[in-house]
Motif scaffolding. Structure first.
Motif, PDB file in Angstrom:
ATOM      1  N   VAL A 171      70.483  87.248  10.278  1.00 12.19           N
ATOM      2  CA  VAL A 171      70.053  87.926   9.046  1.00 12.19           C
ATOM      3  C   VAL A 171      69.723  86.900   7.963  1.00 12.19           C
ATOM      4  CG1 VAL A 171      70.778  89.483   7.190  1.00 12.19           C
ATOM      5  CG2 VAL A 171      71.300  90.056   9.569  1.00 12.19           C
ATOM      6  N   GLU A 172      70.533  85.838   7.881  1.00 10.93           N
ATOM      7  CA  GLU A 172      70.233  84.778   6.924  1.00 10.93           C
ATOM      8  C   GLU A 172      68.916  84.080   7.280  1.00 10.93           C
ATOM      9  OE1 GLU A 172      73.553  82.162   6.620  1.00 10.93           O
ATOM     10  OE2 GLU A 172      74.840  83.650   5.643  1.00 10.93           O
ATOM     11  N   ASP A 173      68.644  83.962   8.584  1.00 18.95           N
ATOM     12  CA  ASP A 173      67.341  83.422   9.014  1.00 18.95           C
ATOM     13  C   ASP A 173      66.211  84.297   8.501  1.00 18.95           C
ATOM     14  OD1 ASP A 173      68.595  81.400  10.338  1.00 18.95           O
ATOM     15  OD2 ASP A 173      68.308  82.203  12.344  1.00 18.95           O
ATOM     16  N   ASP A 174      66.414  85.630   8.587  1.00 18.21           N
ATOM     17  CA  ASP A 174      65.401  86.562   8.077  1.00 18.21           C
ATOM     18  C   ASP A 174      65.100  86.283   6.611  1.00 18.21           C
ATOM     19  OD1 ASP A 174      65.277  87.817  10.507  1.00 18.21           O
ATOM     20  OD2 ASP A 174      66.407  89.587   9.912  1.00 18.21           O
ATOM     21  N   GLY A 175      66.150  86.026   5.847  1.00 16.47           N
ATOM     22  CA  GLY A 175      65.974  85.762   4.427  1.00 16.47           C
ATOM     23  C   GLY A 175      65.156  84.508   4.173  1.00 16.47           C
ATOM     24  N   ASP A 176      65.445  83.451   4.928  1.00 10.99           N
ATOM     25  CA  ASP A 176      64.692  82.201   4.763  1.00 10.99           C
ATOM     26  C   ASP A 176      63.219  82.400   5.104  1.00 10.99           C
ATOM     27  OD1 ASP A 176      67.011  80.896   4.029  1.00 10.99           O
ATOM     28  OD2 ASP A 176      67.446  80.159   6.050  1.00 10.99           O
ATOM     29  N   MET A 177      62.957  83.125   6.204  1.00  9.10           N
ATOM     30  CA  MET A 177      61.572  83.339   6.626  1.00  9.10           C
ATOM     31  C   MET A 177      60.829  84.236   5.640  1.00  9.10           C
ATOM     32  SD  MET A 177      61.805  83.598  10.811  1.00  9.10           S
ATOM     33  CE  MET A 177      63.200  84.736  10.881  1.00  9.10           C
ATOM     34  N   MET A 178      61.474  85.285   5.169  1.00  6.94           N
ATOM     35  CA  MET A 178      60.827  86.201   4.229  1.00  6.94           C
ATOM     36  C   MET A 178      60.531  85.499   2.912  1.00  6.94           C
ATOM     37  SD  MET A 178      59.416  89.067   3.652  1.00  6.94           S
ATOM     38  CE  MET A 178      59.778  89.778   5.274  1.00  6.94           C
ATOM     39  N   LYS A 179      61.426  84.626   2.475  1.00  4.69           N
ATOM     40  CA  LYS A 179      61.189  83.910   1.227  1.00  4.69           C
ATOM     41  C   LYS A 179      59.969  82.995   1.352  1.00  4.69           C
ATOM     42  CE  LYS A 179      63.698  81.796  -2.552  1.00  4.69           C
ATOM     43  NZ  LYS A 179      65.018  81.378  -3.068  1.00  4.69           N
ATOM     44  N   LYS A 180      59.763  82.411   2.523  1.00  2.66           N
ATOM     45  CA  LYS A 180      58.583  81.568   2.743  1.00  2.66           C
ATOM     46  C   LYS A 180      57.313  82.419   2.787  1.00  2.66           C
ATOM     47  CE  LYS A 180      61.029  77.859   5.175  1.00  2.66           C
ATOM     48  NZ  LYS A 180      61.251  77.179   6.483  1.00  2.66           N
ATOM     49  N   SER A 191      63.980  89.477  15.508  1.00  5.47           N
ATOM     50  CA  SER A 191      63.846  90.502  14.475  1.00  5.47           C
ATOM     51  C   SER A 191      62.389  90.751  14.106  1.00  5.47           C
ATOM     52  CB  SER A 191      64.622  90.071  13.222  1.00  5.47           C
ATOM     53  OG  SER A 191      64.010  88.924  12.640  1.00  5.47           O
ATOM     54  N   PHE A 192      62.182  91.838  13.383  1.00  5.75           N
ATOM     55  CA  PHE A 192      60.858  92.174  12.860  1.00  5.75           C
ATOM     56  C   PHE A 192      60.397  91.103  11.879  1.00  5.75           C
ATOM     57  CE2 PHE A 192      58.535  94.656   9.452  1.00  5.75           C
ATOM     58  CZ  PHE A 192      57.323  94.657  10.115  1.00  5.75           C
ATOM     59  N   THR A 193      61.323  90.605  11.065  1.00  2.00           N
ATOM     60  CA  THR A 193      60.983  89.546  10.110  1.00  2.00           C
ATOM     61  C   THR A 193      60.496  88.301  10.840  1.00  2.00           C
ATOM     62  OG1 THR A 193      62.710  90.376   8.635  1.00  2.00           O
ATOM     63  CG2 THR A 193      61.847  88.177   8.173  1.00  2.00           C
ATOM     64  N   LYS A 194      61.166  87.950  11.932  1.00  2.00           N
ATOM     65  CA  LYS A 194      60.753  86.787  12.724  1.00  2.00           C
ATOM     66  C   LYS A 194      59.353  86.995  13.294  1.00  2.00           C
ATOM     67  CE  LYS A 194      62.305  83.881  16.581  1.00  2.00           C
ATOM     68  NZ  LYS A 194      63.374  83.697  17.609  1.00  2.00           N
ATOM     69  N   ALA A 195      59.049  88.221  13.718  1.00  2.00           N
ATOM     70  CA  ALA A 195      57.718  88.534  14.247  1.00  2.00           C
ATOM     71  C   ALA A 195      56.662  88.405  13.151  1.00  2.00           C
ATOM     72  CB  ALA A 195      57.711  89.940  14.837  1.00  2.00           C
ATOM     73  N   LEU A 196      56.961  88.897  11.952  1.00  2.97           N
ATOM     74  CA  LEU A 196      56.041  88.748  10.820  1.00  2.97           C
ATOM     75  C   LEU A 196      55.790  87.269  10.526  1.00  2.97           C
ATOM     76  CD1 LEU A 196      57.289  91.407   8.223  1.00  2.97           C
ATOM     77  CD2 LEU A 196      55.106  91.424   9.436  1.00  2.97           C
ATOM     78  N   TYR A 197      56.844  86.492  10.564  1.00  6.38           N
ATOM     79  CA  TYR A 197      56.761  85.061  10.289  1.00  6.38           C
ATOM     80  C   TYR A 197      55.843  84.367  11.296  1.00  6.38           C
ATOM     81  CZ  TYR A 197      58.600  80.505   8.740  1.00  6.38           C
ATOM     82  OH  TYR A 197      58.737  79.236   8.232  1.00  6.38           O
ATOM     83  N   THR A 198      55.877  84.832  12.541  1.00  6.33           N
ATOM     84  CA  THR A 198      55.014  84.273  13.586  1.00  6.33           C
ATOM     85  C   THR A 198      53.564  84.686  13.378  1.00  6.33           C
ATOM     86  OG1 THR A 198      56.836  84.300  15.198  1.00  6.33           O
ATOM     87  CG2 THR A 198      54.591  84.190  16.077  1.00  6.33           C
ATOM     88  N   LEU A 246      52.055  85.699  10.710  1.00  2.00           N
ATOM     89  CA  LEU A 246      51.491  85.212   9.448  1.00  2.00           C
ATOM     90  C   LEU A 246      51.576  83.693   9.313  1.00  2.00           C
ATOM     91  CD1 LEU A 246      52.875  88.050   7.163  1.00  2.00           C
ATOM     92  CD2 LEU A 246      50.573  87.836   8.108  1.00  2.00           C
ATOM     93  N   GLU A 247      51.711  83.019  10.446  1.00  2.00           N
ATOM     94  CA  GLU A 247      51.654  81.549  10.496  1.00  2.00           C
ATOM     95  C   GLU A 247      52.586  80.912   9.468  1.00  2.00           C
ATOM     96  OE1 GLU A 247      50.004  79.940  12.747  1.00  2.00           O
ATOM     97  OE2 GLU A 247      48.733  81.512  13.599  1.00  2.00           O
ATOM     98  N   LYS A 248      53.839  81.358   9.457  1.00  2.00           N
ATOM     99  CA  LYS A 248      54.875  80.800   8.573  1.00  2.00           C
ATOM    100  C   LYS A 248      54.507  80.912   7.097  1.00  2.00           C
ATOM    101  CE  LYS A 248      56.405  77.541  12.117  1.00  2.00           C
ATOM    102  NZ  LYS A 248      56.679  76.130  12.471  1.00  2.00           N
ATOM    103  N   GLY A 249      53.740  81.947   6.764  1.00  2.00           N
ATOM    104  CA  GLY A 249      53.380  82.195   5.370  1.00  2.00           C
ATOM    105  C   GLY A 249      52.069  81.588   4.936  1.00  2.00           C
ATOM    106  N   LYS A 250      51.395  80.868   5.828  1.00  2.00           N
ATOM    107  CA  LYS A 250      50.117  80.254   5.465  1.00  2.00           C
ATOM    108  C   LYS A 250      48.950  81.233   5.604  1.00  2.00           C
ATOM    109  CE  LYS A 250      51.529  75.590   6.863  1.00  2.00           C
ATOM    110  NZ  LYS A 250      51.245  74.454   7.773  1.00  2.00           N
ATOM    111  N   LEU A 251      49.153  82.307   6.359  1.00  2.00           N
ATOM    112  CA  LEU A 251      48.078  83.264   6.635  1.00  2.00           C
ATOM    113  C   LEU A 251      48.340  84.593   5.952  1.00  2.00           C
ATOM    114  CD1 LEU A 251      45.508  84.018   8.315  1.00  2.00           C
ATOM    115  CD2 LEU A 251      47.080  84.752  10.131  1.00  2.00           C
ATOM    116  N   SER A 252      47.331  85.114   5.278  1.00  2.00           N
ATOM    117  CA  SER A 252      47.374  86.483   4.747  1.00  2.00           C
ATOM    118  C   SER A 252      46.233  87.252   5.397  1.00  2.00           C
ATOM    119  CB  SER A 252      47.203  86.484   3.222  1.00  2.00           C
ATOM    120  OG  SER A 252      48.353  85.954   2.593  1.00  2.00           O
ATOM    121  N   ILE A 253      46.536  88.456   5.897  1.00  2.00           N
ATOM    122  CA  ILE A 253      45.541  89.243   6.620  1.00  2.00           C
ATOM    123  C   ILE A 253      45.542  90.679   6.095  1.00  2.00           C
ATOM    124  CG2 ILE A 253      45.713  87.831   8.705  1.00  2.00           C
ATOM    125  CD1 ILE A 253      47.473  89.939   9.959  1.00  2.00           C
TER     126      ILE A 253
END
Length: 324
Positions: A39-48, A196-203, A205-212
């Motif tokens: 869950v803490e990983d989710d937070g780090d990824m979502m913040k990025k 998690s779903f957050t991890k999938a989003l992070y993948t 969206l290219e670690k936050g570099k991509l917006s689609i």
């Protein structure tokens, strides 16, 4: 910033809530083990992913409603225009199927309940917070667009019997068109912490570099190799129209612009480029070489036609030999 990362945009605001430690162990287990806290990983990824947002993040919240109330009050006190408002939750979620029914002396009277059934987020003490109420509260903020990501289970589970909430408030049609909710699990299914779903989003969206485009996100998550099976699927809950506040056409998420080109499409058009003026410019650029070619062909045709006519009208003349 000095390292080249984008700064948060003034009009973008986000709240991230992460619940992994639950006190009511009879109903809800902790979402971590001795080796890792996903869950803490989710937070780090979502913040990025939300690096262009002014983000507040809290962990292990018992009363989600009170926390959101405080967050919204502070936003209103600042009295600033909000373009994008995002809410994220990682933790336990349930589809509440246990209703508190008040006793009635008249046994013939239809039983009434103040407890809404449906999807709820779970506070660390087991307090349930209905997703419907979450939407109502977020829409009370004067934001242009509201987005939500819910990374939690939606299994049918009986919540505590003493849950008594107010009657469901009505969400106006105009407000329904202002909010988009990503649900990380299909009805009745679990979410796996390590994937998690957050991890999938992070993948995706290219670690936050991509917006689609927001419409494309859920399908790309569901097409991931780790999601492409019958056990996991996310979806986007959204009400759209082609004009007005309900227009999500070409709305990029998480940010208005993308740092990199979209590998999923051959043509990459950012949110700003979708204006009529820019579209007209793009179209002109594409048609310009074709137009020039047509003009050349038309000129050749006219010259040939003119040459043929002059040959027909030209009188015959005797050939004369010339010498030096």
């Amino acid at each position: 910033t000095d390292n080249g990362e984008k700064k948060p945009t003034e009009g973008n605001v986000a709240l991230i809530l992460l619940n992994s430690r639950y006190s009511n162990k009879k109903l809800y287990s902790n979402l971590f083990d001795k080796n890792h806290n996903y869950v803490e990983d989710d937070g780090d990824m979502m913040k990025k992913l939300l690096k262009e947002y002014n983000t507040e993040m809290q962990s292990d919240v018992s009363n989600l409603k009170d926390t959101l109330t405080t967050f919204i009050q502070e936003l209103k006190e600042k009295n600033k225009e909000i373009n994008r408002l995002h809410f994220h939750f990682s933790g336990h979620g349930v589809h509440n199927a246990r209703l508190h029914v008040e006793d009635s002396e008249d046994q013939t009277e239809t039983m009434k309940t103040n407890t809404p059934n449906g999807d709820c987020l779970v506070g660390t003490d087991g307090t349930l917070f209905p997703v419907h109420d979450l939407k109502l509260m977020l829409l009370d903020v004067n934001a242009d667009k509201v987005t939500v990501t819910l990374d939690c289970c939606r299994t049918e589970k009986r919540g505590p019997s003493d849950l008594v909430l107010r009657e469901k408030g009505q969400i106006s049609i105009a407000d329904q068109k202002r909010i988009a909710v990503f649900v990380g699990a299909s009805s009745g299914h679990y979410v796996i912490n390590s994937d998690s779903f957050t991890k999938a989003l992070y993948t995706v969206l290219e670690k936050g570099k991509l917006s689609i485009p927001i419409d494309d996100i859920s399908s790309r998550v569901n097409d991931l190799p780790t999601w492409k099976n019958d056990q996991k699927a996310c979806y986007l809950d959204i009400t759209k129209s082609n004009t007005g506040p309900g227009s999500w056409n070409s709305y990029l998420w998480p940010s208005e612009t993308s740092e990199i080109k979209d590998p999923g499409h051959q043509i990459h058009i950012t949110h700003q480029e979708m204006s009529f003026e820019h579209f007209d410019k793009l179209l002109t650029e594409k048609l310009e070489p074709i137009t020039k070619r047509l003009q050349i062909l038309e000129g050749d045709r006219k010259r040939k036609s003119s040459g043929s006519e002059s040959m027909e009208m030209k009188p015959e003349t005797k050939k004369t030999k010339f010498s030096k």
